[in-house]
Design a protein around this motif. Structure first.
Motif, PDB file in Angstrom:
ATOM      1  N   PHE A  87       5.138 -54.935 -46.538  1.00 55.14           N
ATOM      2  CA  PHE A  87       4.818 -55.255 -45.149  1.00 55.14           C
ATOM      3  C   PHE A  87       4.822 -53.985 -44.301  1.00 55.14           C
ATOM      4  O   PHE A  87       3.938 -53.775 -43.461  1.00 55.14           O
ATOM      5  CB  PHE A  87       5.823 -56.260 -44.590  1.00 55.14           C
ATOM      6  N   GLY A  88       5.833 -53.157 -44.514  1.00 58.59           N
ATOM      7  CA  GLY A  88       5.925 -51.910 -43.755  1.00 58.59           C
ATOM      8  C   GLY A  88       4.778 -50.969 -44.053  1.00 58.59           C
ATOM      9  O   GLY A  88       4.235 -50.314 -43.152  1.00 58.59           O
ATOM     10  N   GLN A  89       4.371 -50.887 -45.327  1.00 59.91           N
ATOM     11  CA  GLN A  89       3.279 -49.989 -45.705  1.00 59.91           C
ATOM     12  C   GLN A  89       1.955 -50.441 -45.089  1.00 59.91           C
ATOM     13  O   GLN A  89       1.174 -49.617 -44.589  1.00 59.91           O
ATOM     14  CB  GLN A  89       3.165 -49.957 -47.230  1.00 59.91           C
ATOM     15  N   VAL A  90       1.711 -51.746 -45.120  1.00 62.01           N
ATOM     16  CA  VAL A  90       0.472 -52.255 -44.522  1.00 62.01           C
ATOM     17  C   VAL A  90       0.494 -52.059 -43.012  1.00 62.01           C
ATOM     18  O   VAL A  90      -0.534 -51.724 -42.401  1.00 62.01           O
ATOM     19  CB  VAL A  90       0.271 -53.737 -44.878  1.00 62.01           C
ATOM     20  N   ALA A  91       1.656 -52.255 -42.397  1.00 61.55           N
ATOM     21  CA  ALA A  91       1.770 -52.020 -40.954  1.00 61.55           C
ATOM     22  C   ALA A  91       1.456 -50.569 -40.623  1.00 61.55           C
ATOM     23  O   ALA A  91       0.756 -50.279 -39.640  1.00 61.55           O
ATOM     24  CB  ALA A  91       3.171 -52.391 -40.477  1.00 61.55           C
ATOM     25  N   ASP A  92       1.962 -49.638 -41.443  1.00 56.34           N
ATOM     26  CA  ASP A  92       1.657 -48.215 -41.226  1.00 56.34           C
ATOM     27  C   ASP A  92       0.155 -47.965 -41.342  1.00 56.34           C
ATOM     28  O   ASP A  92      -0.422 -47.172 -40.574  1.00 56.34           O
ATOM     29  CB  ASP A  92       2.407 -47.356 -42.248  1.00 56.34           C
ATOM     30  N   LEU A 114       3.989 -57.392 -38.863  1.00 57.01           N
ATOM     31  CA  LEU A 114       4.381 -56.949 -40.200  1.00 57.01           C
ATOM     32  C   LEU A 114       5.666 -56.128 -40.154  1.00 57.01           C
ATOM     33  O   LEU A 114       6.497 -56.219 -41.072  1.00 57.01           O
ATOM     34  CB  LEU A 114       3.244 -56.143 -40.835  1.00 57.01           C
ATOM     35  N   TYR A 115       5.844 -55.343 -39.103  1.00 60.32           N
ATOM     36  CA  TYR A 115       7.118 -54.612 -38.957  1.00 60.32           C
ATOM     37  C   TYR A 115       8.277 -55.598 -38.791  1.00 60.32           C
ATOM     38  O   TYR A 115       9.395 -55.339 -39.254  1.00 60.32           O
ATOM     39  CB  TYR A 115       7.054 -53.663 -37.768  1.00 60.32           C
ATOM     40  N   GLU A 122      12.734 -51.381 -34.634  1.00 59.15           N
ATOM     41  CA  GLU A 122      12.382 -50.251 -33.764  1.00 59.15           C
ATOM     42  C   GLU A 122      10.880 -49.987 -33.799  1.00 59.15           C
ATOM     43  O   GLU A 122      10.247 -49.766 -32.752  1.00 59.15           O
ATOM     44  CB  GLU A 122      13.161 -49.008 -34.186  1.00 59.15           C
ATOM     45  N   LYS A 123      10.306 -50.016 -35.000  1.00 56.05           N
ATOM     46  CA  LYS A 123       8.852 -49.834 -35.109  1.00 56.05           C
ATOM     47  C   LYS A 123       8.123 -51.028 -34.491  1.00 56.05           C
ATOM     48  O   LYS A 123       7.056 -50.869 -33.886  1.00 56.05           O
ATOM     49  CB  LYS A 123       8.443 -49.654 -36.565  1.00 56.05           C
TER      50      LYS A 123
END
Length: 226
Positions: A87-92, A114-115, A122-123
């Protein structure tokens, strides 16, 4: 006798007619101002040309942005059991999308969600703040309301209610009504019953014909007069 007959013959100038005079006036105007007329026509034609080119560029830009968003989400679609890390990678990846307008807002709001799933608050907050600044209308409201919920989850009820109050005062129509309802519900959650009653009463006075009116009156009745 001939002189008297001649005296009776009076020749009046012929009337050229309204249509003829109008035609002559238009001709004289065109001859006198033809340069100005040509200049105006050129400006109008150039305006149509530039507008058409802009529309073509804008549509192409939005299609390219949609393609980038689609590609950024590909890993998530292909995963059978997505984990928080993914999820974090796709959000990035969504944050890196080069987009404008509504496409940019869409990418930011998707990244923020997604974050949240990636448990990176925080993101999530920083992305929502970017979305609130880059958006307008419903999308901006969605970002601001989500930030208010983050404040509430963090235990900062004053900041959360203040944000919704600003939305209630600054927005118009349905968004203002939704902000008022969300604010009253948040006051209820915080056990600030008197504040909730006040917002419900203000809602009824400000939006007497609202489709949300029945819900507001029902919730207000449950709170009593205090």
């Amino acid at each position: 006798m001939a002189d008297e007959d001649d005296d009776d013959l009076e020749f009046e100038p012929a009337d050229a007619g309204v249509a003829f005079r109008a035609e002559m006036a238009a001709t004289n105007f065109a001859l006198g101002y033809w340069r100005h007329i040509v200049a105006v026509l050129v400006v109008v034609l150039l305006g149509f040309l530039f507008y058409g080119q802009y529309q073509s560029w804008h549509l192409g830009d939005q299609r390219d942005s949609a393609r980038q968003i689609f590609e950024a989400e590909r890993a998530l679609r292909d995963a059978e059991d997505p984990q928080p890390e993914l999820f974090g990678q796709v959000a990035d990846a969504l944050m890196a999308v080069d987009a404008r307008g509504m496409a940019k807002s869409e990418a930011l709001l998707k990244a923020a969600e997604l974050y949240r799933l990636a448990e990176q608050p925080e993101k999530q907050r920083s992305t929502l703040e970017l979305a609130a600044g880059a958006s307008e209308g419903v999308l901006a409201y969605a970002a601001d309301a989500a930030i208010a919920n983050l404040d509430l989850e963090a235990g900062d009820g004053d900041s959360a209610t203040a944000r919704l109050r600003r939305l209630m005062d600054s927005e118009q129509g349905f968004l203002a009504q939704q902000a008022a309802l969300d604010l009253a519900l948040m006051y209820e959650h915080l056990d600030r019953t008197a504040d909730a009653r006040a917002v419900y009463d203000e809602f009824t006075a400000r939006f007497p014909e609202s489709e949300l009116g029945d819900e507001v009156r029902e919730r207000r009745a449950k709170l009593g007069d205090g």
